[in-house]
Write a protein that holds these residues in place. Structure first.
Motif, short mmCIF file in Angstrom:
data_model
loop_
_atom_site.label_atom_id
_atom_site.label_comp_id
_atom_site.label_asym_id
_atom_site.label_seq_id
_atom_site.Cartn_x
_atom_site.Cartn_y
_atom_site.Cartn_z
N GLN A 26 0.87 -1.13 -0.09
CA GLN A 26 0.18 0.11 -0.12
C GLN A 26 0.88 1.25 -0.10
O GLN A 26 2.17 1.16 0.23
CB GLN A 26 -0.90 0.05 1.30
N GLY A 27 0.49 2.31 -0.53
CA GLY A 27 0.96 3.63 -0.54
C GLY A 27 1.93 3.78 -1.46
O GLY A 27 2.65 4.96 -1.76
N VAL A 28 2.19 2.93 -2.51
CA VAL A 28 2.86 3.02 -3.70
C VAL A 28 2.32 2.54 -4.82
O VAL A 28 1.30 1.89 -4.91
CB VAL A 28 4.42 2.24 -3.45
N ILE A 29 2.79 3.15 -6.06
CA ILE A 29 2.09 2.59 -7.21
C ILE A 29 3.23 1.56 -7.84
O ILE A 29 4.32 1.64 -8.20
CB ILE A 29 2.13 3.68 -8.60
N THR A 30 2.70 0.12 -7.71
CA THR A 30 3.44 -1.00 -8.33
C THR A 30 3.13 -1.24 -9.73
O THR A 30 1.98 -1.59 -10.01
CB THR A 30 3.09 -2.28 -7.62
N GLY A 31 4.16 -1.10 -10.83
CA GLY A 31 4.00 -1.32 -12.19
C GLY A 31 4.25 -2.73 -12.15
O GLY A 31 5.03 -3.68 -11.74
N PHE A 32 3.25 -3.40 -13.23
CA PHE A 32 3.37 -4.84 -13.58
C PHE A 32 3.55 -5.01 -14.97
O PHE A 32 3.07 -4.70 -15.62
CB PHE A 32 1.83 -5.46 -13.19
#
Length: 340
Positions: A26-32
């Motif tokens: 949570q709290g971050v943008i995780t790129g996949f």
């Protein structure tokens, strides 16, 4: 938080997801990220229980998706924007989703306003453009004010204003402490959006680390020098046993060089520098380097006249130069046409 534990999915003899284990925090943008066929969409479907894993498990805040009584309040997802009944209006599509998860009706109007669809709220979705469909899908994902948001190719069909809007929206959601998990093939967009990267290839985990660390580990670092005194510069570098490579437009590049050391060396020898810059790889370059052995679907090429290969779809006359000639059959037809 989304957690995958040794997740595997097979379709017959095809392994789409192969022992994946990672967390989406949570709290971050995780790129996949991953090449076509890497298993990204299948992984997202497994998270939402749209496919059942062959083995392993995935949890959302410690629970299986099927255990969530009102799932839209936990996780909102955009996997396929066109997955809307074509005869249903934008308003009614959001309304039935709201009623199925005991979400206040006022959220429907709020989400339509948020994504810019208020004026077409009563129009049937069959007439929506790709961009409008994307906006409706984003509204559906955010309808329940979820703590987790998952987007698959969210900028498809959006104009530049829409791309900037969804980028800022994802950053705002992460700043609010939400979990944002986004898949995209647009490396330039992912580079300015994601904080953390999860990269897979052929269903297997290749990387799980912050954006800056991913680029640093999978790219070539160099310092570029440009000077009107190239011979003196080469002599100075040779005197310090510093290997140098030719760069673009008459410049030179020192792999893993230190700009301060190189600048001091040039100054000590009275060499004027017109450029002294650290060259950092782009996300695209780092991604291509890491996934080179994991690409399952390779685009075909068109052979050059000189034996090299041009990318498929590249026009021959524009890229092969004046020496290019059409095949004999085409030459004869053109000559006959000219004679007539």
């Amino acid at each position: 938080m989304i957690e995958l534990h040794d997740l595997t999915k097979r379709f017959g003899d095809k392994t789409a997801v192969d022992g994946l284990s990672f967390q989406v925090r949570q709290g971050v943008i995780t790129g996949f990220l991953g090449p076509n066929g890497a298993g990204k969409s299948t992984t997202m479907r497994l998270i939402l229980d749209l496919d059942r894993p062959t083995s392993g498990r995935v949890t959302i805040d410690g629970k299986h998706y099927g255990q969530l009584s009102e799932p839209l309040k936990y996780i909102g997802a955009l996997l396929e924007a066109k997955a809307v009944h074509p005869g249903r209006t934008a308003y009614d599509h959001l309304l039935w989703l709201a009623q199925s998860n005991r979400i206040p009706t006022r959220r429907v109007d709020e989400m339509l306003a948020l994504v810019g669809l208020t004026e077409v709220a009563r129009k049937r979705s069959r007439g929506f453009s790709l961009g409008m469909g994307q906006r409706l899908g984003i509204a559906s994902a955010l309808l329940g004010d979820p703590r987790i948001v998952m987007f698959d190719e969210p900028v498809n069909g959006l104009d530049p204003e829409g791309i900037l809007w969804i980028r800022n929206l994802m950053k705002r959601l992460a700043a609010e402490g939400r979990t944002v998990f986004v898949s995209s093939h647009l490396m330039s967009e992912m580079a300015v959006t994601a904080d953390h990267l999860v990269v897979i290839g052929r269903g297997r985990l290749l990387a799980d680390l912050p954006m800056a660390a991913f680029i640093e580990r999978n790219s070539r670092s160099a310092v570029r020098l440009r000077t009107p005194q190239p011979e003196q510069l080469l002599d100075a570098l040779a005197g310090r046993s510093i290997p140098v490579e030719p760069g673009p437009d008459g410049s030179f590049e020192v792999v893993n060089g230190d700009p301060a050391v190189l600048g001091d060396l040039a100054a000590a020898h009275g060499i004027a520098l017109h450029e002294l810059s650290r060259q950092r790889a782009s996300l695209e370059e780092a991604f291509m380097r890491m996934t080179a052995d994991s690409v399952e679907y390779h685009a075909g090429g068109v052979p050059h006249a000189n034996g090299h290969t041009a990318p498929a779809g590249v026009g021959a006359p524009a890229t092969w130069g004046a020496s290019w000639q059409p095949p004999a059959g085409r030459r004869q037809k053109k000559q006959q046409k000219g004679a007539n």
